[in-house]
Design an enzyme around this catalytic site. Sequence first.
Site, PDB file in Angstrom:
ATOM      1  N   TYR A   1      67.287  16.586  31.251  1.00 15.91           N
ATOM      2  CA  TYR A   1      66.968  16.214  32.635  1.00 15.91           C
ATOM      3  C   TYR A   1      67.847  15.065  33.122  1.00 15.91           C
ATOM      4  CZ  TYR A   1      62.626  18.920  33.318  1.00 15.91           C
ATOM      5  OH  TYR A   1      61.718  19.912  33.508  1.00 15.91           O
TER       6      TYR A   1
ATOM      7  N   LYS B   1      64.360  22.846  18.161  1.00 13.84           N
ATOM      8  CA  LYS B   1      65.206  24.029  17.951  1.00 13.84           C
ATOM      9  C   LYS B   1      66.298  23.629  16.974  1.00 13.84           C
ATOM     10  CE  LYS B   1      66.399  28.311  18.910  1.00 13.84           C
ATOM     11  NZ  LYS B   1      65.568  29.486  18.530  1.00 13.84           N
TER      12      LYS B   1
ATOM     13  N   ASP C   1      60.657  28.525  20.009  1.00 13.05           N
ATOM     14  CA  ASP C   1      60.351  29.922  20.351  1.00 13.05           C
ATOM     15  C   ASP C   1      59.084  30.377  19.632  1.00 13.05           C
ATOM     16  OD1 ASP C   1      61.801  29.681  17.987  1.00 13.05           O
ATOM     17  OD2 ASP C   1      63.029  31.470  18.308  1.00 13.05           O
TER      18      ASP C   1
ATOM     19  N   ASP D   1      58.127  20.600  29.133  1.00 12.13           N
ATOM     20  CA  ASP D   1      57.889  21.113  30.486  1.00 12.13           C
ATOM     21  C   ASP D   1      57.452  22.575  30.401  1.00 12.13           C
ATOM     22  OD1 ASP D   1      57.987  21.254  33.350  1.00 12.13           O
ATOM     23  OD2 ASP D   1      59.903  22.312  33.157  1.00 12.13           O
TER      24      ASP D   1
ATOM     25  N   ASP E   1      53.259  24.384  30.752  1.00 14.11           N
ATOM     26  CA  ASP E   1      52.818  25.426  31.695  1.00 14.11           C
ATOM     27  C   ASP E   1      52.146  26.572  30.937  1.00 14.11           C
ATOM     28  OD1 ASP E   1      53.946  24.024  33.864  1.00 14.11           O
ATOM     29  OD2 ASP E   1      54.615  25.886  34.816  1.00 14.11           O
TER      30      ASP E   1
END
Length: 360
Positions: A141, A191, A223, A247, A251
């Site tokens: 970001y 990751k 994942d 982020d 959700d």
Amino acid sequence: MKLNVLILPGDGIGAEVTREAVKVLQRVAEKFHHQLTLTEGLLGGIAIHKTGTPLPQETIDRALAADATLMGAVGLPEFDQAPPEKRPEKGLLGIRKVLGVYANLRPVRSYKALLDSSPLKNALVDGTDMIIVRELTGGIYYGTPRGIYENGAETRAVNTMAYTRSEIERVARMAFHLARNRRKKVTSVDKSNVIETSQLWRRVVIEVAAEFPDVALDHLLVDNCAMQLILNPRRFDVLVTENMFGDILSDEGAVLAGSIGMLPSASIGDRKPSGAWVGLYEPVHGSAPDIAGQNKANPFGAIGSVAAMLEYSFGLKEEAAAVNRAVEAVLNSGRVTADLKPSGPPASTSEVGDAVVSAI
Ligand code: IPM
Ligand code: MG
């Protein structure tokens, strides 16, 4: 106690949900005899309209002067084509950075009354209770270089994901401290089979874990984590991860809670000399322009963020618990907004807010 709070309603449904959250804060102040001082500021699209910038200096000054900041949501469709630097979201990223709130705590839990609101099987979501700790002021970001570069015949876009050891250490410590007061388990998500920032992330989290021998640590690749959140959500206690992964995964967590409108968040930085945490409190949901101005948005995420503020910025645990109990009582009454799929006619944003206020 003196509670000096800045309100940044922002865009879309932000103004509607913060209005209800403020009512709840006022009720708490009245009932528990605190002296509440509210100021309001501009952030996001509304700030661009009124001042030409998504984060005016005046908002920065007010946020730094306040004990805590409550934010609604930012984002307006009219800025969809604008470059990142000129978008409402830039204001939100800016204020997070200015306040130095590097740990974003996003609790995700299932409520008995809402089990049918989740598209997942009741038996699967029942008992879910986790906190996602999202690193908030680093990673892709904020990394540079960034930009879209025209290069002869070709166009190239670049973003940079960068982390330092100290950025990882402080957010990992926050996660382990939280786990100590819960079920004593941290799951770190990365990751590391592909990217270097994740390799450093994993190495540093393992080092920090040595300071917390009473807390168990495991690791998931992001994942696989996306899958485990839906397959076996009860396995999670505290989940810690970098900015963008957090982020996305939070959700997904919203599906477990029944609606993204349910999720509060607390963004915490370092402690102030008084011992309180610097804090920015915001629901996880966005500005939802499609339902803005219709008094039908779910205010529980914003109201839960008030509870988080009372607890973290002011250390008022009893007051926070009173808000959470009132939320639970209103949920059980079934008078909830349309996103929670009530069996009867849906309640409006302000009806839900009023119900929480009278339950306190
Ligand atoms: C969130 C939001 C923000 C983010 C957007 C609005 C910039 O999605 O708080 O989760 O990506 O951090
Ligand atoms: Mg998000």
